[in-house]
Design an enzyme around this catalytic site. Structure first.
Site, PDB file in Angstrom:
ATOM      1  N   HIS A  16       0.843  -1.204   0.000  1.00 35.95           N
ATOM      2  CA  HIS A  16       0.000   0.000   0.000  1.00 35.95           C
ATOM      3  C   HIS A  16       0.880   1.256   0.000  1.00 35.95           C
ATOM      4  O   HIS A  16       0.642   2.200  -0.737  1.00 35.95           O
ATOM      5  CB  HIS A  16      -0.866   0.063   1.270  1.00 35.95           C
ATOM      6  CG  HIS A  16      -1.959  -0.954   1.365  1.00 35.95           C
ATOM      7  ND1 HIS A  16      -2.100  -1.793   2.451  1.00 35.95           N
ATOM      8  CD2 HIS A  16      -2.984  -1.260   0.535  1.00 35.95           C
ATOM      9  CE1 HIS A  16      -3.171  -2.561   2.289  1.00 35.95           C
ATOM     10  NE2 HIS A  16      -3.725  -2.265   1.129  1.00 35.95           N
ATOM     11  N   LYS A  40     -15.503  -7.728   5.033  1.00 31.77           N
ATOM     12  CA  LYS A  40     -14.319  -7.993   5.861  1.00 31.77           C
ATOM     13  C   LYS A  40     -14.567  -7.543   7.298  1.00 31.77           C
ATOM     14  O   LYS A  40     -15.187  -6.508   7.510  1.00 31.77           O
ATOM     15  CB  LYS A  40     -13.112  -7.221   5.304  1.00 31.77           C
ATOM     16  CG  LYS A  40     -12.704  -7.643   3.901  1.00 31.77           C
ATOM     17  CD  LYS A  40     -11.459  -6.885   3.450  1.00 31.77           C
ATOM     18  CE  LYS A  40     -11.060  -7.257   2.019  1.00 31.77           C
ATOM     19  NZ  LYS A  40      -9.912  -6.468   1.521  1.00 31.77           N
ATOM     20  N   ARG A  89      -2.172  -6.312  -8.239  1.00 29.66           N
ATOM     21  CA  ARG A  89      -1.079  -7.233  -7.932  1.00 29.66           C
ATOM     22  C   ARG A  89      -1.046  -8.370  -8.940  1.00 29.66           C
ATOM     23  O   ARG A  89      -0.235  -8.413  -9.827  1.00 29.66           O
ATOM     24  CB  ARG A  89      -1.247  -7.821  -6.513  1.00 29.66           C
ATOM     25  CG  ARG A  89      -0.910  -6.862  -5.420  1.00 29.66           C
ATOM     26  CD  ARG A  89      -1.476  -7.286  -4.112  1.00 29.66           C
ATOM     27  NE  ARG A  89      -2.929  -7.243  -4.138  1.00 29.66           N
ATOM     28  CZ  ARG A  89      -3.713  -7.454  -3.104  1.00 29.66           C
ATOM     29  NH1 ARG A  89      -3.178  -7.770  -1.962  1.00 29.66           N
ATOM     30  NH2 ARG A  89      -5.018  -7.365  -3.216  1.00 29.66           N
ATOM     31  N   SER A 127      -2.922  -7.536   3.219  1.00 28.18           N
ATOM     32  CA  SER A 127      -3.140  -7.346   4.655  1.00 28.18           C
ATOM     33  C   SER A 127      -3.501  -8.677   5.322  1.00 28.18           C
ATOM     34  O   SER A 127      -3.063  -8.952   6.443  1.00 28.18           O
ATOM     35  CB  SER A 127      -4.273  -6.348   4.898  1.00 28.18           C
ATOM     36  OG  SER A 127      -3.971  -5.110   4.332  1.00 28.18           O
TER      37      SER A 127
HETATM   38  P1  ADP Z   1     -10.065  -3.312  -0.328  1.00 27.60           P
HETATM   39  O1  ADP Z   1     -10.836  -3.908   0.810  1.00 27.60           O
HETATM   40  O2  ADP Z   1     -10.710  -2.077  -0.915  1.00 27.60           O
HETATM   41  O3  ADP Z   1      -9.616  -4.304  -1.372  1.00 27.60           O
HETATM   42  P2  ADP Z   1      -7.275  -3.241   0.508  1.00 27.60           P
HETATM   43  O4  ADP Z   1      -6.686  -2.489   1.645  1.00 27.60           O
HETATM   44  O5  ADP Z   1      -7.194  -4.725   0.550  1.00 27.60           O
HETATM   45  O6  ADP Z   1      -8.762  -2.720   0.386  1.00 27.60           O
HETATM   46  O7  ADP Z   1      -6.605  -2.760  -0.861  1.00 27.60           O
HETATM   47  C1  ADP Z   1      -6.697  -1.424  -1.295  1.00 27.60           C
HETATM   48  C2  ADP Z   1      -6.055  -1.308  -2.670  1.00 27.60           C
HETATM   49  O8  ADP Z   1      -4.655  -1.532  -2.569  1.00 27.60           O
HETATM   50  C3  ADP Z   1      -6.571  -2.325  -3.701  1.00 27.60           C
HETATM   51  O9  ADP Z   1      -6.623  -1.698  -4.973  1.00 27.60           O
HETATM   52  C4  ADP Z   1      -5.507  -3.393  -3.694  1.00 27.60           C
HETATM   53  O10 ADP Z   1      -5.440  -4.085  -4.946  1.00 27.60           O
HETATM   54  C5  ADP Z   1      -4.261  -2.532  -3.477  1.00 27.60           C
HETATM   55  N1  ADP Z   1      -3.177  -3.306  -2.886  1.00 27.60           N
HETATM   56  C6  ADP Z   1      -3.213  -4.086  -1.801  1.00 27.60           C
HETATM   57  N2  ADP Z   1      -2.023  -4.663  -1.570  1.00 27.60           N
HETATM   58  C7  ADP Z   1      -1.190  -4.224  -2.572  1.00 27.60           C
HETATM   59  C8  ADP Z   1       0.168  -4.487  -2.942  1.00 27.60           C
HETATM   60  N3  ADP Z   1       0.909  -5.343  -2.248  1.00 27.60           N
HETATM   61  N4  ADP Z   1       0.669  -3.862  -4.028  1.00 27.60           N
HETATM   62  C9  ADP Z   1      -0.124  -3.025  -4.748  1.00 27.60           C
HETATM   63  N5  ADP Z   1      -1.411  -2.761  -4.485  1.00 27.60           N
HETATM   64  C10 ADP Z   1      -1.941  -3.356  -3.408  1.00 27.60           C
END
Ligand code: ADP
Length: 171
Positions: A16, A40, A89, A127
Site C-alpha cells: 500500500h 471484511k 497485484r 493485509s
Molecule cells: P479493499 O478492501 O478495498 O480491497 P485493501 O486495503 O485490501 O482494500 O486494498 C486497497 C487497494 O490496494 C486495492 O486496490 C488493492 O489491490 C491494493 N493493494 C493491496 N495490496 C497491494 C500491494 N501489495 N501492491 C499493490 N497494491 C496493493
C-alpha cells in the site's frame, strides 16, 4: 489533480505504502481514504488505521488520511477528486478491480480509476497474509511499516490470563 486511494488498509502494508508514495508523485494531492468493506471484519478500528497510516506517511507532504462511509464515488465527488487510485497485484485482482472501475464509472462519469501495477517485491503481499503470519508469531517487519509491525505484535501477544493453580490435594 486530487486522487483518492480507497481501501480497507487493515493494516497498511509496504505494498500500500509503495502505491501511496508513487501516487503522491503523480498527483497534486492524494487522499488515502479508509472505507468500510462489508465483506471484511477488521482487526484494527478506523481510528487505529488512521493513526497507523499517518505515522508512516509523515514524509509525504501532499498525502492526507481520511475515512468515509458512503459510496466511493460520492466521497470522491465531495472531495472534488477526479481519480480513484487502486493497486493491481496479480491476475485475480484484475477481475474484481475492473468490475469496480466499471461500476464506479456508471455512477459518476467524471471520476476515472487509475491502476498502479504493484512493485515486483510486493506482488504477493496483502493485509490478510500479514495478519495470518503475525497471528502465528512470524515476523512481519519486512512486510509492513515499523509502527504497524509493533502494533501487530502487541495485538497477537495478548496471551490469555493463566488459570489459577488447582488447590494442593490434602494429605
Ligand atoms: P479493499 O478492501 O478495498 O480491497 P485493501 O486495503 O485490501 O482494500 O486494498 C486497497 C487497494 O490496494 C486495492 O486496490 C488493492 O489491490 C491494493 N493493494 C493491496 N495490496 C497491494 C500491494 N501489495 N501492491 C499493490 N497494491 C496493493
Amino acid at each position: 489533480m486530487i486522487a483518492i486511494y480507497p481501501g480497507s488498509f487493515d493494516p497498511i502494508t509496504l505494498g500500500h505504502l509503495d502505491v501511496i508514495e508513487r501516487g503522491s508523485q503523480l498527483f497534486e494531492h492524494v487522499i488515502v481514504a479508509i472505507s468500510r468493506n462489508p465483506n471484511k471484519r477488521p482487526l484494527f478500528t478506523v481510528q487505529e488505521r488512521i493513526n497507523q497510516i499517518q505515522t508512516c506517511t509523515q514524509h509525504l507532504t501532499n498525502v492526507e488520511i481520511d475515512h468515509f462511509e458512503s459510496l466511493t464515488v460520492t466521497y470522491a465527488l465531495e472531495k472534488n477528486a477526479k481519480v480513484l487510485l487502486r493497486g493491481l497485484r496479480v491476475l485475480s485482482d484484475f477481475e474484481y478491480e475492473l468490475q469496480m472501475a466499471h461500476t464506479n464509472k456508471s455512477l459518476a462519469l467524471s471520476v476515472e480509476t487509475v491502476f498502479l501495477a504493484t512493485s515486483n517485491e510486493y506482488s504477493f503481499l496483502s493485509s490478510s497474509l500479514v495478519k495470518e503470519i503475525a497471528k502465528f508469531g512470524g515476523s512481519v517487519s519486512h512486510l509492513v511499516p515499523n509502527n504497524v509491525a509493533i502494533e501487530l505484535e502487541k495485538c497477537y501477544d495478548k496471551t490469555p490470563p493463566s488459570k489459577p493453580a488447582p488447590p494442593n490435594p490434602q494429605p
